[in-house]
Design a protein around this motif. Structure first.
Motif, short mmCIF file in Angstrom:
data_model
loop_
_atom_site.label_atom_id
_atom_site.label_comp_id
_atom_site.label_asym_id
_atom_site.label_seq_id
_atom_site.Cartn_x
_atom_site.Cartn_y
_atom_site.Cartn_z
N VAL A 96 -84.74 73.38 -18.65
CA VAL A 96 -85.56 73.62 -19.84
C VAL A 96 -84.84 73.13 -21.09
CG1 VAL A 96 -86.55 75.42 -21.32
CG2 VAL A 96 -86.86 75.53 -18.84
N GLU A 171 -90.46 70.68 -14.78
CA GLU A 171 -91.55 70.20 -15.62
C GLU A 171 -92.89 70.79 -15.16
OE1 GLU A 171 -90.53 65.82 -17.29
OE2 GLU A 171 -90.69 65.95 -15.11
N GLN A 174 -93.05 74.46 -16.22
CA GLN A 174 -93.31 74.59 -17.65
C GLN A 174 -94.78 74.36 -17.98
OE1 GLN A 174 -90.20 72.02 -19.59
NE2 GLN A 174 -89.89 73.88 -20.78
N VAL A 182 -92.79 82.67 -14.32
CA VAL A 182 -91.58 82.22 -15.01
C VAL A 182 -90.59 83.38 -15.13
CG1 VAL A 182 -90.63 81.30 -17.16
CG2 VAL A 182 -92.79 80.41 -16.26
#
Length: 285
Positions: A96, A171, A174, A182
């Motif tokens: 991240v 990715e 996210q 998460v």
């Protein structure tokens, strides 16, 4: 001195876990605050947890200015690089941070390139004396090393000490993972690979699995993987009958050949036997 705490900087990096915070508190109480807090003017950049613990227990601490900070982007990039080098940061957090660094650098480079004036046009013949001097570049930051970094997924992987496939998964998480998934990943309840698999489910299914706990998240990830493998298995099954027929045809042909050889041997034996009988019936001259 006055120290300003900006919530955006304090929250820019994921907070310590309760266990990590307690370990830091014990260390500061036993050994004191040995590392100086980093400031940008009066703004605290690095050391929010240490500052809070020192304030809580009345412990002394030192501060240091970083003269290289010129903007909040510089501060963010410095914070990212500091945390990318720490072993305690998880794979997901490093990914991240590296992706954030890419976004900052891309935005900065695009802005600087847009501000660079176009090259001056050449003057007509005979007007060399009136030609304007070439314009100086707006900033050398366009060609700075960090603006050329992280241009590819491989660059991001190297910066975060990850594989390219891990960057792809981060990715995807996210972009598509529900916040509950998460959080489960950050808490260690689910692996990076499993979280990326669950992220392909509808958001409500993700939330339901996360609320149900670790085992349900693992089961959800397993179902996603099995669903992906099913088309491949079906393709293999569709090809299997033809392949089996080919094998069967080959076996049948081999068996027929063996049968022919056996009949030929049997026929030869019968001819020999017939010849002997004929020889016995014919009298000698």
């Amino acid at each position: 001195m006055q120290i300003t705490i900006l919530p955006e900087l304090k929250a820019y990096i994921d907070p310590l876990t309760p266990d990590e915070y307690e370990a830091l508190e014990r260390s500061l109480l036993a050994e004191g605050c040995r590392d100086a807090l980093v400031l940008w003017g009066d703004v605290l950049v690095d050391g929010h947890n240490r500052h809070g613990i020192c304030q809580k227990h009345g412990l002394p601490f030192q501060t240091v200015q970083n003269p290289r900070f010129q903007s909040m982007e510089d501060v963010h990039l410095w914070m990212i690089d500091q945390h990318l080098g720490r072993r305690s940061v998880s794979d997901f957090q490093r990914g991240v941070l590296a992706l954030r660094k890419r976004e900052i650098i891309s935005t900065r480079r695009a802005r600087l390139l847009a501000a660079t004036p176009p090259p001056a046009s050449l003057p007509p013949d005979g007007d060399d004396a009136a030609a304007p001097a070439p314009a100086a570049p707006v900033s050398s930051a366009v060609d700075a090393p960090e603006t050329r970094a992280l241009n590819s997924r491989e660059d991001i992987a190297r910066a975060a000490r990850l594989s390219s496939s891990q960057v792809v998964m981060i990715e995807k998480i996210q972009k598509h993972a529900a916040p509950e998934v998460v959080e489960a990943l950050k808490a260690g309840d689910i692996s990076l690979n499993a979280a990326a698999a669950v992220a392909s489910l509808p958001e409500q299914e993700q939330k339901d699995a996360a609320l149900a706990g670790r085992e349900e998240l693992k089961q959800a990830a397993r179902r996603v993987r099995e669903a992906r493998r099913k088309p491949a298995v079906e393709r293999e099954a569709a090809q299997a009958p033809g392949e089996s027929a080919a094998v069967s045809d080959g076996d049948e042909l081999g068996a027929l050949r063996q049968r022919v050889h056996a009949l030929e041997r049997e026929n030869a034996a019968l001819r020999e036997q017939l010849a002997r009988w004929q020889a016995q019936e014919v009298p000698a001259p």
